[in-house]
Design an enzyme around this catalytic site. Structure first.
Site, PDB file in Angstrom:
ATOM      1  N   GLN A   1     -19.907 -16.213 -20.944  1.00  0.00           N
ATOM      2  CA  GLN A   1     -20.545 -16.163 -22.393  1.00  0.00           C
ATOM      3  C   GLN A   1     -21.842 -15.901 -22.732  1.00  0.00           C
ATOM      4  O   GLN A   1     -22.646 -16.151 -21.535  1.00  0.00           O
ATOM      5  CB  GLN A   1     -20.141 -17.450 -22.993  1.00  0.00           C
ATOM      6  CG  GLN A   1     -18.634 -17.570 -23.313  1.00  0.00           C
ATOM      7  CD  GLN A   1     -18.217 -19.030 -23.980  1.00  0.00           C
ATOM      8  OE1 GLN A   1     -17.602 -19.903 -23.436  1.00  0.00           O
ATOM      9  NE2 GLN A   1     -18.618 -18.929 -25.299  1.00  0.00           N
TER      10      GLN A   1
ATOM     11  N   ASP B   1     -15.109 -16.159 -21.143  1.00  0.00           N
ATOM     12  CA  ASP B   1     -14.400 -16.974 -20.100  1.00  0.00           C
ATOM     13  C   ASP B   1     -13.770 -18.226 -20.280  1.00  0.00           C
ATOM     14  O   ASP B   1     -12.587 -18.290 -19.864  1.00  0.00           O
ATOM     15  CB  ASP B   1     -15.184 -16.984 -18.814  1.00  0.00           C
ATOM     16  CG  ASP B   1     -16.589 -17.634 -18.942  1.00  0.00           C
ATOM     17  OD1 ASP B   1     -16.795 -18.093 -19.843  1.00  0.00           O
ATOM     18  OD2 ASP B   1     -17.328 -17.609 -17.738  1.00  0.00           O
TER      19      ASP B   1
HETATM   20  O1  LIG Z   1     -22.305 -20.995 -21.208  1.00  0.00           O
HETATM   21  C1  LIG Z   1     -21.042 -21.159 -21.049  1.00  0.00           C
HETATM   22  C2  LIG Z   1     -20.204 -21.617 -21.878  1.00  0.00           C
HETATM   23  O2  LIG Z   1     -20.839 -22.062 -23.130  1.00  0.00           O
HETATM   24  C3  LIG Z   1     -20.576 -20.792 -19.558  1.00  0.00           C
HETATM   25  O3  LIG Z   1     -19.245 -21.562 -19.254  1.00  0.00           O
HETATM   26  C4  LIG Z   1     -20.676 -19.264 -19.300  1.00  0.00           C
HETATM   27  O4  LIG Z   1     -19.548 -18.744 -19.982  1.00  0.00           O
HETATM   28  C5  LIG Z   1     -20.482 -19.146 -17.922  1.00  0.00           C
HETATM   29  O5  LIG Z   1     -19.328 -19.238 -17.198  1.00  0.00           O
HETATM   30  P1  LIG Z   1     -18.972 -19.162 -15.661  1.00  0.00           P
HETATM   31  O6  LIG Z   1     -19.590 -18.089 -14.957  1.00  0.00           O
HETATM   32  O7  LIG Z   1     -19.422 -20.566 -14.837  1.00  0.00           O
HETATM   33  O8  LIG Z   1     -17.254 -19.141 -15.455  1.00  0.00           O
END
Ligand SMILES: O=C(CO)[C@@H](O)[C@H](O)COP(=O)(O)O
Ligand SMILES: Nc1ncnc2c1ncn2[C@@H]1O[C@H](COP(=O)(O)OP(=O)(O)O)[C@@H](O)[C@H]1O
Length: 481
Positions: free
Chosen positions: A81, A239
């Site tokens: 995100q 995600d």
């Molecule tokens: O910033 C957030 C949620 O707000 C994170 O969860 C990102 O979406 C990154 O996710 P991963 O790479 O750790 O799955």
């Protein structure tokens, strides 16, 4: 391998460290082929990745899937995100993307909150108080530090939008990922023109928000991926929203994801608006909401502590005196973007294994402290906590979550819930089903339930005490560069 019973679909997770692709039988949920390729993230003051690395990684992940990927009837992309992708008039990145875990925009976050009426107003308007992870703060940072890049920008995208657009030629996004920008009003479900005007971003530069279940486009002719021209492309999503789809969770079921980020969330029927900023009031990918809390320091921080100690990540030892707040990247929950790691209670007889356990405890504590806030009255307090993400495979992570939560923990056998959620979206395009129902039909959440153990109140209260006593130290920040 037996032949597929239904059409094949492709689900993609383009997350912080790597891009993963699954080819899935839409009839049964069987994973027919999979692939994964890494990308690099800069270290030092910022966290950036060239978006073209995501495309190359997607191409490599699909190559690993072999012939099966050629047969896909629909595809969907889930992704990390918040990242700010700035494109020029040819669709090429103006500069590398600023990622969700880049905390350089903390001053812009503070300023925007103040300038637009304070935290409560932001929470009511956009669902969230924009911490440094939110795209709007990154755009404000770019405008201040790289005005030439802002002037050269002809399109602003999120990571999953970037890949979808390269597939379809259409600039699209979805409500789930749009809700993490800080310029999407959760009450009206539209871009907030006043916020955009305030940060000098022309709404014409933003992608169209595709409705859940709507086709985002079809694969265009010119690309180097194995898809045929005309293959259906679903809208994709962020995600965490994709993983919620991939698990097929119903409102009130708590999920904890242990990856580069740590997250806790639950689907809710109620639009969130937490003025403390702990809970981000995201939309989910269907039409409900996804209150979520996120930490910047999870598996990478604990693995770093293990590496510093020269220990395997499972080489933990119980110990009750030492506290480690693993805020190696600054922190978002609690909101301490300038913080660094903090160790307290070190003695001559403290072992490396105890220090490592303390790092796990510190990482899990912040997530559990927020869990109660993301769950609303629909939540069943005795329901198992669904544990997903790369860290969910680790025994030390599982034991730490059980000991500090006092809840039963269910570890789905399916590993790639984000990519499965995207695949369920793609399957939904073909069958007309709700993607969450597709995931339930595929039984993606199935996995062992680890029984509840007694909650370790002593460790929880020691962590709370150190966090509170060290507040001024942690909010001051450390000059490391
Ligand atoms: O910033 C957030 C949620 O707000 C994170 O969860 C990102 O979406 C990154 O996710 P991963 O790479 O750790 O799955
Ligand atoms: N068996 C395991 N035990 C503990 N941690 C693991 C295991 N396998 C992977 N990990 C951790 O999972 C992380 C990657 O998780 P993942 O959810 O794929 O991350 P992201 O989606 O954020 O890129 C790595 O940082 C690694 O530390």
């Amino acid at each position: 391998m037996s032949a597929a019973e239904g059409p094949l679909v492709v689900g993609v997770d383009t997350s912080t460290q790597s891009t993963k692709a699954l080819v899935v039988d839409a009839a049964t949920g069987r994973i027919v082929a999979s692939g994964q390729a890494p990308h690099t993230v800069t270290s030092g003051a910022g966290r950036e990745t060239d978006p073209r690395q995501w495309w190359d990684a997607l191409s490599e992940a699909l190559r690993q899937c072999g012939e099966a990927a050629h047969e896909a009837a629909a595809v969907s992309i889930g992704g990390q995100q918040h990242g700010l992708v700035t494109l020029d008039g040819h669709g090429e990145p103006v500069r590398p993307a600023l990622l969700w875990n880049d905390v350089r925009s903390a001053p812009q976050s503070r300023r925007l909150i103040e300038e637009l009426g304070g935290a409560k107003v932001w929470a009511e308007r956009t669902g969230s108080v924009p911490a440094a992870s939110f795209t709007v703060t990154k755009w404000a940072w770019l405008a201040e530090h790289e005005p030439d890049a802002v002037r050269a920008t002809r399109a602003v995208r999120l990571p999953h939008d970037y890949l979808t657009e390269r597939l379809t030629g259409q600039g699209t996004t979805d409500r789930g990922d749009a809700s993490g920008t800080g310029w999407w009003a959760s009450g009206t479900e539209a871009y907030d023109e006043e916020i955009l005007a305030h940060v000098g971003l022309d709404p014409a530069l933003l992608p169209r928000v595709v409705r859940p279940g709507e086709v985002a486009g079809t694969v265009r002719g010119s690309h180097d991926l194995p898809f045929s021209k005309g293959t259906l492309v679903a809208c994709g999503t962020g995600d965490n929203a994709a993983a919620a789809l991939g698990l097929g969770v119903r409102p009130g079921t708590p999920v904890m994801s242990l990856g580069t980020s740590g997250t806790v969330y639950a689907v809710s029927r109620h639009r969130p608006a937490d003025p403390t900023g702990t809970v981000a009031g995201f939309a989910d990918a269907r039409g409900d909401w996804l209150p979520l809390a996120c930490t910047l320091n999870c598996t990478l921080a604990v693995d770093r502590v293990a590496a510093l100690l020269g220990l395997d990540r499972e080489a933990v030892e119980p110990g009750r005196g030492v506290t480690l707040l693993p805020f190696l990247d600054g922190e978002r929950t609690p909101n301490l973007p300038g913080a660094s790691g903090l160790l307290h209670g070190l003695r001559h007889d403290t072992t490396g294994g105890q220090l490592l356990q303390a790092a796990y405890d510190g990482a899990v504590y912040s997530l559990l402290a927020a869990l109660g806030l993301v769950l609303d009255e629909d939540a069943d307090p005795s329901a198992p906590l669904l544990l997903i993400g790369g860290g969910a495979r680790g025994t030390a992570w599982q034991h730490t979550v059980r000991r500090l939560s006092g809840r039963p923990v269910q570890v789905p056998e399916a590993r790639e819930l984000v990519a499965l959620g995207a695949a369920a979206q793609a399957a939904g395009l073909l069958t007309g089903e709700d993607p969450a129902s597709v995931a339930r039909r595929w039984n993606t959440a199935a996995g062992p339930v680890l029984e509840a153990v007694e909650r370790d109140e002593e460790t929880l209260s020691r962590l709370a005490g150190v966090l509170s006593d060290a507040a001024s130290l942690l909010s001051r920040g450390t000059d490391t560069d």
